[in-house]
Motif scaffolding. Structure first.
Motif: not given
Ligand code: IMP
Length: 192
Positions: A73-84
């Motif tokens: 989970l990357v802060d600057a990507l709003n939590g993307a890639p996350g579960v994907y």
């Protein structure tokens, strides 16, 4: 020795889990129980995907089983890639392509804070339980190191000047998302 199935055919994950669980446990992989199926991970949460895998094996093969699902989970990507995370750059589960896309999407971005979270689902005849582990860190600007797997060459855990891919297995397991979640699972199993 106690026996439990870890619902994976990922050799890297299996090695890490066996190192963390130690001699107390005989951890069987899907191959060890004769399962070559590709269990679908169609949920939209880490919990959901871990449960899909663990329950599938318990229900179809009758083993006590645990499965993990991990997200970056990357802060600057709003939590993307996350579960994907596995399919970030497409359905091929290609770690090199995933890292390229991540570095590209963070090009010129100063805030590189990120975390790995692992959710483990334990599925037994008594039901399902969940155990979670997180490690904070940041995404580097380029790959470093040859060890580990997945996004390890671009993830530097907080308080360290090396990426996971520059650490030994023991160093990574001591602080990693998977190490933390697995030790919580083991604490629970020991208390039974
Ligand atoms: P999954 O839990 O197998 O679905 O993993 C999701 C994605 O995160 C995949 O691209 C994995 O390669 C990656 N991944 C899982 N665990 C780790 C890890 O410990 N280090 C780096 N990448 C990981």
């Amino acid at each position: 020795m106690k026996e439990i199935v870890f619902a994976t055919n990922n050799a890297h994950k299996l090695r890490e889990i066996r190192e963390i669980t130690g001699p107390e446990w005989r951890v069987l992989s899907l191959a060890d129980i004769g399962c070559s199926e590709d269990i679908p991970e169609t949920a939209d949460t880490l919990q959901g995907n871990a449960a899909l895998k663990a329950c599938y094996i318990r229900d179809k093969y009758g083993y006590d089983c645990f499965a993990d699902d991990t997200g970056l989970l990357v802060d600057a990507l709003n939590g993307a890639p996350g579960v994907y995370s596995a399919r970030y750059a497409g359905p091929g589960h290609d770690s090199e392509a995933n890292m390229n896309l991540l570095l590209e999407n963070l090009r010129g971005v100063a805030d590189r804070k990120a975390r790995f979270t692992t959710v483990i689902c334990l599925a037994t005849a008594s039901g399902e339980l969940f155990f979670e582990g997180t490690v904070e860190g940041e995404i580097t600007t380029e790959r470093s190191g040859e060890s580990g797997f997945g996004y390890d060459p671009v993830f530097r855990p907080e308080g360290f000047d090396r990426t996971f891919a520059e650490m030994t297995d023991d160093e990574k397991n001591a602080i990693s998302h998977r190490g933390r979640a697995t030790r919580r699972l083991l604490d629970y199993l020991r208390g039974l």
